[in-house]
Design an enzyme around this catalytic site. Structure first.
Site, PDB file in Angstrom:
ATOM      1  N   ARG A  71      28.331  -3.506 -20.838  1.00  0.00           N
ATOM      2  CA  ARG A  71      27.352  -3.398 -21.779  1.00  0.00           C
ATOM      3  C   ARG A  71      27.699  -4.198 -23.111  1.00  0.00           C
ATOM      4  O   ARG A  71      26.756  -4.433 -23.909  1.00  0.00           O
ATOM      5  CB  ARG A  71      27.110  -1.858 -22.216  1.00  0.00           C
TER       6      ARG A  71
ATOM      7  N   ARG B  68      43.187 -19.895 -48.676  1.00  0.00           N
ATOM      8  CA  ARG B  68      43.412 -20.213 -47.465  1.00  0.00           C
ATOM      9  C   ARG B  68      44.825 -20.060 -46.921  1.00  0.00           C
ATOM     10  O   ARG B  68      45.645 -19.917 -47.822  1.00  0.00           O
ATOM     11  CB  ARG B  68      42.861 -21.694 -46.983  1.00  0.00           C
TER      12      ARG B  68
HETATM   13  C1  UD1 Z   1      34.487   8.543 -19.445  1.00  0.00           C
HETATM   14  C2  UD1 Z   1      34.704  10.126 -18.919  1.00  0.00           C
HETATM   15  C3  UD1 Z   1      33.748  10.974 -19.550  1.00  0.00           C
HETATM   16  C4  UD1 Z   1      33.879  10.605 -21.366  1.00  0.00           C
HETATM   17  C5  UD1 Z   1      33.752   9.266 -21.728  1.00  0.00           C
HETATM   18  C6  UD1 Z   1      34.278   9.073 -23.244  1.00  0.00           C
HETATM   19  C7  UD1 Z   1      35.373  10.057 -16.627  1.00  0.00           C
HETATM   20  C8  UD1 Z   1      34.865  10.264 -15.183  1.00  0.00           C
HETATM   21  N1  UD1 Z   1      34.380  10.145 -17.681  1.00  0.00           N
HETATM   22  O1  UD1 Z   1      33.057   8.143 -18.922  1.00  0.00           O
HETATM   23  O2  UD1 Z   1      33.761  12.434 -19.246  1.00  0.00           O
HETATM   24  O3  UD1 Z   1      32.845  11.488 -21.838  1.00  0.00           O
HETATM   25  O4  UD1 Z   1      34.675   8.488 -20.884  1.00  0.00           O
HETATM   26  O5  UD1 Z   1      33.873   7.823 -23.606  1.00  0.00           O
HETATM   27  O6  UD1 Z   1      36.480   9.729 -16.831  1.00  0.00           O
HETATM   28  N2  UD1 Z   1      38.321   2.448 -16.459  1.00  0.00           N
HETATM   29  C9  UD1 Z   1      39.537   1.698 -15.687  1.00  0.00           C
HETATM   30  N3  UD1 Z   1      39.285   1.714 -14.319  1.00  0.00           N
HETATM   31  C10 UD1 Z   1      38.134   2.043 -13.737  1.00  0.00           C
HETATM   32  C11 UD1 Z   1      37.084   2.859 -14.412  1.00  0.00           C
HETATM   33  C12 UD1 Z   1      37.220   3.019 -15.817  1.00  0.00           C
HETATM   34  O7  UD1 Z   1      40.383   1.300 -16.047  1.00  0.00           O
HETATM   35  O8  UD1 Z   1      38.096   2.094 -12.527  1.00  0.00           O
HETATM   36  C13 UD1 Z   1      38.685   2.654 -17.742  1.00  0.00           C
HETATM   37  C14 UD1 Z   1      37.719   1.521 -18.804  1.00  0.00           C
HETATM   38  O9  UD1 Z   1      38.183   0.640 -18.916  1.00  0.00           O
HETATM   39  C15 UD1 Z   1      37.703   2.534 -19.875  1.00  0.00           C
HETATM   40  C16 UD1 Z   1      38.008   3.953 -19.477  1.00  0.00           C
HETATM   41  O10 UD1 Z   1      38.589   4.060 -18.448  1.00  0.00           O
HETATM   42  O11 UD1 Z   1      38.477   2.258 -20.987  1.00  0.00           O
HETATM   43  C17 UD1 Z   1      36.772   4.940 -19.546  1.00  0.00           C
HETATM   44  O12 UD1 Z   1      35.658   4.475 -18.329  1.00  0.00           O
HETATM   45  P1  UD1 Z   1      34.526   4.191 -18.760  1.00  0.00           P
HETATM   46  O13 UD1 Z   1      33.679   3.681 -17.469  1.00  0.00           O
HETATM   47  O14 UD1 Z   1      34.049   3.726 -20.126  1.00  0.00           O
HETATM   48  O15 UD1 Z   1      33.882   5.674 -18.613  1.00  0.00           O
HETATM   49  P2  UD1 Z   1      32.801   6.851 -19.163  1.00  0.00           P
HETATM   50  O16 UD1 Z   1      31.643   6.515 -18.536  1.00  0.00           O
HETATM   51  O17 UD1 Z   1      32.466   6.207 -20.479  1.00  0.00           O
HETATM   52 MG    MG Z   2      33.334   4.558 -21.875  1.00  0.00          MG
END
Ligand code: UD1
Ligand code: MG
Length: 458
Positions: free
Chosen positions: A24, A326
């Site tokens: 996003r 600067r």
């Molecule tokens: C996650 C939480 C949600 C919480 C929210 C808060 C889970 C399943 N959900 O959702 O409960 O309310 O964060 O912002 O944990 N990432 C990885 N590898 C992966 C997937 C994600 O490293 O395979 C990392 C992302 O880079 C990020 C973090 O984990 O920094 C959270 O992942 P994201 O996909 O943003 O989770 P949300 O849908 O926001």
């Molecule tokens: Mg997130």
């Protein structure tokens, strides 16, 4: 073994998740390298986890993220990185750090790399609750709009029962506003056995870290919520949220500086960088921008619309309005830099004045020297940069070009409009403009001549 509970009384292991795509953001750059106050979000987190007392720090990256790995190495030499081969969810991401988790005894804190403002206090409070006996501690917050967040489902006693992701939640569960911030603490000795039980039977087909709550409870363990202020745990998924978090950081830092004794006439218009240092009793007028590497001493006034980066300003100086300092600018005490003056790699000694419309680059200016309006140090010949040295007490007349390398002696004068290409001795006057010529009565003769020509033509 890296330790057992109690080895390090306040220590914890931090696992920072950074492998997500950040779709996003619509950016070529990994999300966690987008900056708040000139420092990558990941940098803010690394700083906070160390400030909170983390003994081991491990960042989970994706195979493509060489830039994230080199950022970590540059920011925190003791932190390590691991690679999550495919982005299969937050639990899978934590398990990429299996080698770290196999030997851990102290609390494990899992942090989301896109939530940069978490405070050391929140991290310490989470680790403390683990040490006090909880198996899982979820940092929660009350969301004004909980859409997209995991909801915290508590039982009557306030104990956490489960986290339900937005995509999997019922209408009733979606009405809950207490949400998962993405920070979860887990008892270090149990982390691997709890996470290895997590499956991917859910709406997104991912391995959810959040399932650790229900699994810990099913095994008879305690899971609790630690509620943090919502602004501390704001997540960044889009450019608009990045700007919102920037605004929170800026407002907090300005408030801290004012509490420390810095005056700001219109704080909301002052932009700071993560490393800006301003001493008590400095006064910052409206619309001033501080880029990286700026230090401002006590008793100095930075006037409106000035832009500073890589500059050190001693006490009693007045800079601006509309000045641009600067990198490499070093102002000693009581220097005056006025409107539309640009300085770069310039050491300006105490009491010197550069008040109007001037460029001082690759230069040294001695104590009490006075640089007139429109002076230019011509530091570049198209190939290399050269230095200008101006002695103490020297006076450079307006609209002079000093062609470097060149030295103006102590107490020397340069006549206005000069182009100086050779060194000027101490106490001498150098002037290179043509001598003034005056023709008495010339205007009357000139006008008569022109009128005659015009009459003839018509
Ligand atoms: C996650 C939480 C949600 C919480 C929210 C808060 C889970 C399943 N959900 O959702 O409960 O309310 O964060 O912002 O944990 N990432 C990885 N590898 C992966 C997937 C994600 O490293 O395979 C990392 C992302 O880079 C990020 C973090 O984990 O920094 C959270 O992942 P994201 O996909 O943003 O989770 P949300 O849908 O926001
Ligand atoms: Mg997130």
């Amino acid at each position: 073994m890296s330790g057992t509970k109690g080895d390090h009384p306040d220590g914890f292991t931090a696992i920072i998740l950074a492998a997500g795509q950040g779709t996003r953001m619509r950016s070529q750059r990994p999300k966690v390298l987008h900056e708040i106050a000139g420092l990558a979000m990941l940098g803010h987190l690394l700083t906070s986890v160390r400030a909170a007392g983390a003994t081991t720090v491990c960042v989970v990256t994706s195979p493509q993220q060489d830039d994230v790995r080199s950022f970590v190495a540059g920011h925190d030499a003791r932190a390590t990185t691991v690679v999550q081969e495919a982005q299969r969810g937050t639990a899978d991401a934590v398990l990429a750090a299996r080698s770290v988790l196999e030997t851990v005894g102290e609390p494990v804190l899992v942090l989301a790399g896109d939530v940069p403002l978490v405070t050391p206090e929140t991290l310490q409070a989470t680790a403390r609750r683990i040490r006090e006996g909880a198996d899982v501690v979820v940092v929660g917050f009350t969301a004004a709009d909980p859409t997209g967040y995991g909801r915290l489902i508590c039982d009557a006693s306030g104990m956490l029962r489960a986290i339900v992701e937005h995509a999997d939640a019922s209408a009733q569960e979606r009405a809950i506003t207490l949400c998962n911030s993405g920070f979860i603490g887990i008892d270090g000795e149990k982390t691997l056995t709890l996470l290895d039980d997590i499956g991917n039977d859910n709406a997104q087909g991912e391995f959810y870290l959040t399932d650790v709550v229900a699994i810990a409870r099913a095994r008879g363990g305690d899971a609790v919520v630690y509620e943090a202020p919502a602004d501390d745990v704001r997540g960044v998924n889009s450019r608009a949220q990045l700007a919102e978090v920037e605004a929170i950081w800026q407002a907090r830092r300005r408030r801290t500086l004012m509490e420390e004794g810095v005056s700001m006439a219109a704080p909301a218009t002052v932009h700071l960088t993560h490393d800006t240092q301003i001493a008590p009793d400095a006064f910052i007028e409206p619309n001033v921008v501080f880029g990286p590497g700026v230090r401002v001493a006590s008793g100095t006034r930075i006037r409106a619309f000035s832009h500073l980066e890589g500059a050190h300003v001693a006490s009693g100086c007045v800079v601006g309005p509309y000045a641009r300092l600067r990198p490499g600018t070093v102002l000693a005490a009581d220097v005056k830099i006025g409107n539309f003056v640009e300085t770069k790699a310039a050491e300006i000694a105490a009491g010197a004045k550069v008040n109007h419309l001037t460029y001082i680059g690759d230069a040294e200016i001695g104590e009490g020297a006075n640089i007139g309006a429109g002076t230019i140090t011509c530091n570049y010949d198209g190939f290399a940069k050269h230095r200008t040295r101006i002695g103490p007490g020297a006076f450079v007349g307006s609209n002079s070009a000093l062609v470097a390398p060149v030295r103006i002696g102590a107490e020397a004068y340069v006549g206005s409009g000069s182009v100086i290409t050779k060194d000027v001795a101490d106490g001498a006057l150098a002037v290179t403009r043509a001598a003034q010529v005056e023709k008495p009565g010339w205007v009357t003769k000139f006008r008569a001549l022109m009128q005659r020509r015009k009459d003839r033509a018509s």
